[in-house]
Scaffold this motif. Structure first.
Motif, short mmCIF file in Angstrom:
data_model
loop_
_atom_site.label_atom_id
_atom_site.label_comp_id
_atom_site.label_asym_id
_atom_site.label_seq_id
_atom_site.Cartn_x
_atom_site.Cartn_y
_atom_site.Cartn_z
N ASN A 1 -24.33 -28.64 20.93
CA ASN A 1 -25.06 -29.90 21.07
C ASN A 1 -24.66 -30.53 22.40
N SER B 1 -20.17 -34.83 22.36
CA SER B 1 -20.81 -33.92 21.41
C SER B 1 -20.62 -32.47 21.83
N GLU C 1 -33.70 -33.45 16.24
CA GLU C 1 -32.50 -34.21 16.56
C GLU C 1 -32.70 -35.70 16.32
N THR D 1 -36.18 -27.08 21.13
CA THR D 1 -35.10 -26.57 20.29
C THR D 1 -35.60 -25.48 19.36
N LYS E 1 -26.06 -33.19 24.05
CA LYS E 1 -26.67 -34.49 24.34
C LYS E 1 -25.72 -35.39 25.13
N SER F 1 -18.75 -29.44 19.82
CA SER F 1 -19.40 -28.16 19.53
C SER F 1 -18.52 -26.99 19.94
#
Length: 913
Positions: free
Chosen positions: A414, A420, A603, A393, A416, A424
């Motif tokens: 994001n 999420s 994170e 990142t 993940k 975003s």
């Protein structure tokens, strides 16, 4: 005989295939009576029906609206349907792949190769030209003129791969023909299944021809011209292969090779199946030359090993060529909108903060070369993959900040999980220029469907022809939807990429199997100064570099940015020295990590939890692999290999037996750990390694206590891998074993069970101790060898008594060790004890007794006890002459020792004799 023939031709009592295909029109396979004869093979039979010669569409929903052409080509004595058909009637191209990639027009090419009863003979060039002509005709037949820009993927089995290679060579040679040029320019990928790319000589090709024909069916007739091409000096095949290699640039090549024998041979082995170019990806398949293209169902392991990967290959090709406008006059429209209309102020919403980035010059250069090339109608994608906490990142954010002026918009998401990611998209939608996303869509985001409409609206804005200079950063896409990932929460990130051929994308992931765009692995920091820089910046203590143990700490944290930042932040808040922190790290790792402050720049916030996500995912997918990761704490972190763990005893746990049932199974397990970036392969040794911090995590988090059974398992694996007799290459093996032996000793010293509870000593394998003693002695680590021998000796005495053979062998070896240490009195005590025991147990003429006579003679000689030494040598010599004869090497060694002794005594006549 007819039963044997029918068996290999796929005869069944009920013709399921005929029933399944009776409603088809163009794609119907031949009458079952022609393919599965219920009568014995005859010497004459009508020619094969011409409907098997051609290019047949398998997609049942028509050709319009498809975005890619997939063409399957069978091999020698194959069939456009039956080559791909499982014995249960399942044709995976038609029954599974069409559903998996519904956007594809899937076709199968049939040509005259099943010539058992045919009157026609066609050579490779003819077949290749026929393929080109029929595919061109199919592409021209579509009403949508943009079909000429549609990408093409070939799937080839056996000789079919050579036909496809020849077709592309012919297309290149005749590229002045616009129809052939269309095929040449739009062929983007090829999947080879058991294709012979190279053979060692003409004999190899002759054997291949025979085996391939035998694999297809048991027939009495062959295409003599075709076999001749394979036999004669390899010239035809060699020329095709050489010419094709020069034309592989830009192609995605998936090579699947068989691992099982058919009729006693592997028809196309790994070396023959490889083209040997950088853009080739290899897939070993547990199948033979015939079944490598058979799958019983979409859920089967066979489909996952081949079909699922081919589907994934097709998706990647479509994504990378999305909306590329074909070179057809009238389709290109001038870009009228100003680039400035698409500018978005630079702000990485919710991206982790970072102010101590350092190093990574080569990664930055590679990213610049890929992402900052001239903006043109081609999407540029970089995937940063590596261990959690390694700096993926941070690298992406640093690149974005350094080059924000090169892009009209830099948008961080994001990734993940899908929830999420959608959130975003919602956040960045509010930052886009007014009108980019309709207000009604912006206000309707209270449901998943509403959020998905917003995602599509943002994608459409990014896909506008004039909006080409944007950068998307998908961060933490650690659960990608790939063939081997069965997690229901895994998703395909390509569904969130704009449907356009422009723009730049950075994806960070822990998965090494997520293949898209340019793959860049982020590894540990190699320069200690970069590590020190992070410690100084995060601690805020400029004098940190002057503390005496700072280099020890830097070495211990081994270039892992998350570990360095955690240590620096702890040191910034606590009044402790580097020496104190280092001691806490070594002795109370988990307590130290749990009391360290969270890091906003990561994170997962903490070092001890950052790998838990990967571990839990592995545990859900494969408990055996999770157990292996847990066991690794009992070995050294640097080099683990198959033979070290392939120990089969009554105490070996069942899960380890499953993993080590074969080297293929072991490597498959290791690939799962590599895919999560928790370990890495070591190309030089053929083993696997683990970062030191991850290894510490396995010891303190995955193992809340060190278990005796696992210590014993590690001891056995290491101890019984020690070479017993000298052989070539043993020195390298001993050096590889030494770090693992040290790890075992370290764990034993922690447990301290031999002193605290001597009765538990029996639970450990004493033979492993004895072998470790021999390992240490051979490597010159005499103190460690003594400890192992003493442990083994105490155990043997307690378990078997003082006169057992194992006890006496250890006593003798301990005597050798003491002699090498210069402890001559202790050595004499051991030798005398061993000699008495051997004489009592085996008699004076046993080889063990005679060796000890010789050893004791050498010891007395070193002590200056020459009379006693002479007595021992004479007794040893007489026994060896009787047991082995005067010319045996052991006898001659004792002759030599006695001669040297006589020389030292001044008995020159006896010495000469």
């Amino acid at each position: 005989m007819s039963k044997l023939v029918d068996r290999f031709r796929g005869r069944r009592s009920k013709d399921n295939r005929a029933n399944a295909s009776s409603t088809q029109v163009e794609t119907s396979p031949p009458d079952s009576a022609e393919i599965r004869s219920t009568t014995p093979v005859q010497t004459t039979k009508p020619p094969v029906s011409r409907e098997h010669i051609g290019l047949f569409e398998l997609s049942k929903d028509g050709s319009e609206g498809k975005t890619v052409d997939v063409v399957a080509v069978h091999g020698l004595q194959g069939h456009p349907y039956k080559t791909w058909e499982h014995e249960n009637g399942h044709i995976w191209l038609q029954d599974s792949l069409t559903k998996d990639i519904s956007f594809a027009r899937i076709m199968t090419f049939g040509y005259e190769s099943t010539v058992a009863f045919s009157k026609s003979v066609a050579r490779i060039d003819d077949k290749a030209l026929d393929l080109l002509n029929r595919l061109s005709s199919k592409r021209l037949a579509l009403k949508d003129c943009s079909s000429r820009g549609r990408p093409i993927i070939f799937i080839c089995h056996s000789l079919g791969g050579i036909v496809v290679k020849k077709a592309l060579i012919l297309a290149h040679e005749r590229s002045s023909d616009p129809f052939f040029k269309d095929i040449l320019d739009n062929t983007k990928a090829i999947a080879f299944l058991g294709v012979p790319h190279k053979g060692s000589d003409s004999a190899w090709w002759a054997n291949f021809a025979a085996s391939a024909l035998k694999a297809a069916s048991i027939g009495t007739s062959t295409n003599t011209a075709l076999v001749a091409d394979l036999r004669k000096d390899c010239s035809t095949l060699t020329n095709i292969s050489k010419q094709f290699v020069d034309r592989t640039t830009g192609l995605k090549l998936y090579t699947f090779f068989e691992r099982q024998k058919l009729f006693g041979v592997v028809v196309v082995d790994e070396s023959s199946a490889q083209i040997g170019v950088p853009n080739e990806k290899l897939f070993p398949v547990e199948a033979d030359h015939r079944t490598i293209c058979h799958c019983p169902s979409a859920d089967s392991q066979e489909y996952q090993a081949t079909g699922a990967w081919i589907a994934d290959l097709t998706r990647s090709v479509v994504e990378e060529t999305a909306d590329i406008v074909p070179d057809v006059p009238g389709n290109m429209e001038p870009l009228q909108q100003s680039v400035d209309e698409f500018r978005v102020p630079f702000y990485l919403s919710n991206a982790p903060e970072i102010d101590y980035f350092t190093g990574r010059e080569s990664i930055m250069t590679s990213m610049e070369q890929t992402l900052l090339s001239v903006f043109k109608a081609q999407r540029k994608i970089v995937v940063l993959h590596g261990l959690g906490g390694i700096g993926k990142t941070q690298s992406a954010i640093h690149f974005a900040r350094q080059h924000q002026q090169d892009f009209t918009a830099v948008l961080w998401l994001n990734a993940k999980d899908e929830d999420s990611l959608r959130q975003s998209f919602q956040e960045i939608a509010t930052r886009l220029p007014k009108g980019a996303v309709p207000q009604t869509i912006l206000e309707d985001t209270h449901s998943t469907a509403g959020l998905q409409r917003l995602v599509e609206a943002v994608k459409q804005w990014l896909a506008q022809p004039a909006n080409q200079q944007w950068l998307l950063i998908f961060d933490n896409h650690d659960n990608p939807k790939i063939p081997l990932n069965k997690d229901k929460l895994a998703y395909d990130i390509r569904m969130y990429l704009p449907k356009a051929s422009h723009g730049s994308v950075i994806i960070t992931t822990r998965s090494a199997s997520f293949k898209i765009g340019t793959m860049l692995e982020i590894t540990k920091l190699l320069d200690n100064q970069d590590s020190l820089h992070i410690l100084l910046r995060t601690s805020g203590r400029n004098d940190l570099g002057e503390e005496p143990d700072i280099q020890k700490l830097v070495k211990e944290l081994d270039g892992l940015p998350l570990a360095l930042a955690t240590a620096g932040t702890y040191l910034s808040l606590e009044s402790v020295s580097v020496t104190e922190y280092f001691e806490h790290y070594r002795q109370s790792w988990l307590d130290l990590q749990q009391t360290s402050p969270e890091l906003l720049s990561y994170e997962d916030r903490t070092l001890y939890s950052t790998w838990n996500l990967s571990y839990n995912h592995i545990r859900q997918q494969d408990e055996d692999v999770a157990n292996l990761l847990q066991l690794w704490a009992y070995f050294d972190n640097q080099d683990l290999w198959y033979e070290l763990l392939a120990l089969k005893t009554n105490d070996t746990p069942s899960w380890l037996l499953r993993i080590t049932r074969s080297k293929v199974a072991f490597n498959a397990a290791m690939r799962k750990l590599c895919d999560h970036a928790l370990i890495h392969s070591r190309m030089t040794s053929g083993g696997y390694g683990m970062h030191h911090c991850v290894h510490t995590w396995t010891a303190h988090v995955l193992n809340d206590r060190m278990e005796d059974s696992k210590i014993n398992l590690a001891l056995n694996c290491v101890g019984y891998t020690v070479p017993v007799t000298p052989e070539a290459g043993d020195s390298v093996l001993r050096q590889r074993l030494l770090p693992h032996a040290n790890r075992c000793m370290h764990l034993l010293s922690i447990k301290s069970q031999f002193e605290a509870a001597p009765s538990i000593m029996i639970s450990y394998d004493l033979g492993a101790f004895h072998n470790l003693g021999a390992l240490y002695s051979d490597q010159g680590k005499l103190a460690e060898a003594e400890e192992m021998y003493v442990r083994a000796l105490k155990g043997y005495e307690k378990a078997w008594g003082p006169n057992h053979a194992s006890t006496l062998d250890t006593v003798n070896n301990l005597g050798n060790l003491y002699k090498n240490q210069g402890k001559l009195a202790e050595a004499e005590e051991m030798y005398v004890r061993a000699l008495k025991g051997y004489e009592k147990a085996w008699g004076p003429d046993h080889t063990s007794t005679l060796d000890t006579f010789n050893n004791l003679g050498a010891l007395y000689s070193d002590q200056g006890k020459l009379v006693e030494a002479e007595e021992m040598y004479v007794r040893a010599l007489k026994g060896k002459e009787k047991a082995w004869g005067p010319d045996h090497t052991s006898t001659l060694d004792t002759f030599n020792n006695l001669g040297a002794l006589y020389s030292d005594q001044g008995k020159l006549v006896e010495a000469e004799e």
